[in-house]
Design a protein around this motif. Sequence first.
Motif, mmCIF file in Angstrom:
data_model
loop_
_atom_site.group_PDB
_atom_site.id
_atom_site.type_symbol
_atom_site.label_atom_id
_atom_site.label_comp_id
_atom_site.label_asym_id
_atom_site.label_seq_id
_atom_site.Cartn_x
_atom_site.Cartn_y
_atom_site.Cartn_z
ATOM 1 N N LYS A 57 50.877 -3.158 75.678
ATOM 2 C CA LYS A 57 51.830 -2.781 75.490
ATOM 3 C C LYS A 57 53.857 -3.810 75.717
ATOM 4 N N SER A 58 54.202 -3.266 74.905
ATOM 5 C CA SER A 58 56.118 -4.130 74.944
ATOM 6 C C SER A 58 56.517 -3.100 76.265
ATOM 7 N N GLU A 59 58.051 -4.328 76.812
ATOM 8 C CA GLU A 59 58.402 -3.367 78.366
ATOM 9 C C GLU A 59 59.405 -2.201 77.512
ATOM 10 N N ILE A 60 59.521 -1.629 75.829
ATOM 11 C CA ILE A 60 59.699 -0.445 75.932
ATOM 12 C C ILE A 60 59.133 0.640 75.841
ATOM 13 N N PHE A 61 57.870 0.693 76.473
ATOM 14 C CA PHE A 61 56.323 1.489 76.674
ATOM 15 C C PHE A 61 56.559 1.450 78.114
ATOM 16 N N ASP A 62 57.819 2.488 78.902
ATOM 17 C CA ASP A 62 57.543 2.578 79.978
ATOM 18 C C ASP A 62 56.972 4.129 80.322
ATOM 19 N N ASP A 63 57.089 4.335 81.397
ATOM 20 C CA ASP A 63 55.863 5.493 82.494
ATOM 21 C C ASP A 63 56.347 6.596 80.981
ATOM 22 N N GLN A 64 57.064 6.713 80.121
ATOM 23 C CA GLN A 64 57.117 8.401 79.914
ATOM 24 C C GLN A 64 56.833 8.009 78.504
ATOM 25 N N PHE A 65 56.157 6.968 77.665
ATOM 26 C CA PHE A 65 54.858 6.728 76.859
ATOM 27 C C PHE A 65 53.553 7.420 77.233
ATOM 28 N N SER A 66 52.593 7.816 76.829
ATOM 29 C CA SER A 66 51.170 6.989 77.067
ATOM 30 C C SER A 66 50.711 7.343 75.299
ATOM 31 N N VAL A 67 49.404 7.056 75.721
ATOM 32 C CA VAL A 67 48.327 7.083 74.216
ATOM 33 C C VAL A 67 47.066 7.806 74.815
ATOM 34 N N GLU A 68 46.724 8.351 73.873
ATOM 35 C CA GLU A 68 45.087 8.776 73.968
ATOM 36 C C GLU A 68 44.365 8.597 72.721
ATOM 37 N N ARG A 69 42.836 8.924 72.798
ATOM 38 C CA ARG A 69 42.095 9.098 71.540
ATOM 39 C C ARG A 69 41.144 10.023 71.892
ATOM 40 N N PRO A 70 41.621 11.210 71.630
ATOM 41 C CA PRO A 70 40.891 12.198 72.391
ATOM 42 C C PRO A 70 39.437 12.120 72.101
ATOM 43 N N ASP A 71 39.458 12.410 70.578
ATOM 44 C CA ASP A 71 38.008 12.551 70.099
ATOM 45 C C ASP A 71 37.542 11.476 69.463
ATOM 46 N N GLY A 72 38.039 10.566 69.698
ATOM 47 C CA GLY A 72 36.969 9.343 68.500
ATOM 48 C C GLY A 72 37.940 9.313 67.398
ATOM 49 N N SER A 73 38.559 10.165 67.117
ATOM 50 C CA SER A 73 39.405 9.664 65.105
ATOM 51 C C SER A 73 41.221 9.483 65.494
ATOM 52 N N ASN A 74 41.051 11.006 66.014
ATOM 53 C CA ASN A 74 42.592 10.531 66.348
ATOM 54 C C ASN A 74 43.152 9.901 67.372
ATOM 55 N N PHE A 75 44.454 9.621 67.416
ATOM 56 C CA PHE A 75 44.633 8.347 68.690
ATOM 57 C C PHE A 75 46.320 9.034 68.168
ATOM 58 N N THR A 76 46.719 9.276 69.322
ATOM 59 C CA THR A 76 48.871 9.943 70.184
ATOM 60 C C THR A 76 49.012 9.154 70.801
ATOM 61 N N LEU A 77 49.800 9.444 70.720
ATOM 62 C CA LEU A 77 51.668 9.294 71.344
ATOM 63 C C LEU A 77 52.160 10.039 71.623
ATOM 64 N N LYS A 78 52.003 10.701 73.087
ATOM 65 C CA LYS A 78 53.051 11.075 73.980
ATOM 66 C C LYS A 78 54.724 10.446 74.546
ATOM 67 N N ILE A 79 55.820 10.891 74.496
ATOM 68 C CA ILE A 79 56.505 10.938 74.589
ATOM 69 C C ILE A 79 57.438 12.306 75.619
ATOM 70 N N ARG A 80 57.078 12.006 76.651
ATOM 71 C CA ARG A 80 57.238 12.709 77.702
ATOM 72 C C ARG A 80 58.513 13.404 78.108
ATOM 73 N N SER A 81 59.523 12.743 77.907
ATOM 74 C CA SER A 81 60.765 13.500 78.498
ATOM 75 C C SER A 81 61.896 13.157 77.550
ATOM 76 N N THR A 82 61.771 13.239 76.492
ATOM 77 C CA THR A 82 62.293 12.554 74.668
ATOM 78 C C THR A 82 64.004 12.557 75.399
ATOM 79 N N LYS A 83 64.398 10.885 74.883
ATOM 80 C CA LYS A 83 65.871 10.501 75.053
ATOM 81 C C LYS A 83 66.698 10.422 73.665
ATOM 82 N N LEU A 84 67.933 10.466 73.794
ATOM 83 C CA LEU A 84 68.639 10.623 72.390
ATOM 84 C C LEU A 84 67.973 9.416 71.930
ATOM 85 N N GLU A 85 67.512 8.433 72.528
ATOM 86 C CA GLU A 85 67.532 7.119 72.176
ATOM 87 C C GLU A 85 65.979 6.757 71.659
ATOM 88 N N ASP A 86 65.214 7.782 72.268
ATOM 89 C CA ASP A 86 63.826 8.145 71.252
ATOM 90 C C ASP A 86 63.376 8.156 69.429
#
Lengths: 111, 114
Positions: A57-86
């Motif tokens: 992961k890069s330094e951009i990928f801080d605690d606000q970001f997370s990734v999951e592969r919940p069901d073996g086909s999808n791959f998701t990126l979650k941003i927990r609390s979005t900022k304008l700069e996102d």
Amino acid sequence: EPEVTQTPSHQVTQMGQEVILRCVPISNHLYFYWYRQILGQKVEFLVSFYNNEISEKSEIFDDQFSVERPDGSNFTLKIRSTKLEDSAMYFCASGYNSPLHFGNGTRLTVT
Amino acid sequence: AQSVTQLDSHVSVSEGTPVLLRCNYSSSYSPSLFWYVQHPNKGLQLLLKYTSAATLVKGINGFEAEFKKSETSFHLTKPSAHMSDAAEYFCVVSFSNTGNQFYFGTGTSLTVIP
């Protein structure tokens, strides 16, 4: 030819809200990535994922970001609390012994 | 440190003239090299790749690139530019010691003048 699909194509959200960006990688690929591109700027690496865990992961990928592969086909990126700069175009990519195959991106607009 | 550099942020050519987009990399390990094109509001499309076979690689839409190890370069060329070639071009590299990590160049914006 199989392709990487991303949904939605455009997401508008208010600052502080959570967003989930979705990706369906190519089915036999083993490596998954998220990149982002702020308007007019270069493509930036966020995170790579292999064997059900983050491999890099890069330094951009801080605690606000997370990734999951919940069901073996999808791959998701979650941003927990979005900022304008996102606000950016977010690209999902998948690969298996190169090259990377990219989706068409999700344009995230944070207001 | 390993890196990739695209020497020109903007290139402007007249329709029908040759295109040259430059890319250099820095690493002591063997590279795999790729060129991607991004049209406005679109995703990144693979143009061509070099992964250790022939050093002159032909891609889609008449583009080709030559890997020159001595110059650590992988420049993209096309003999005759078309209006539809106007786009952003990215040179992307991975290295044998970090195989699934990809390094992006900063991109070259190609303008084609009618």
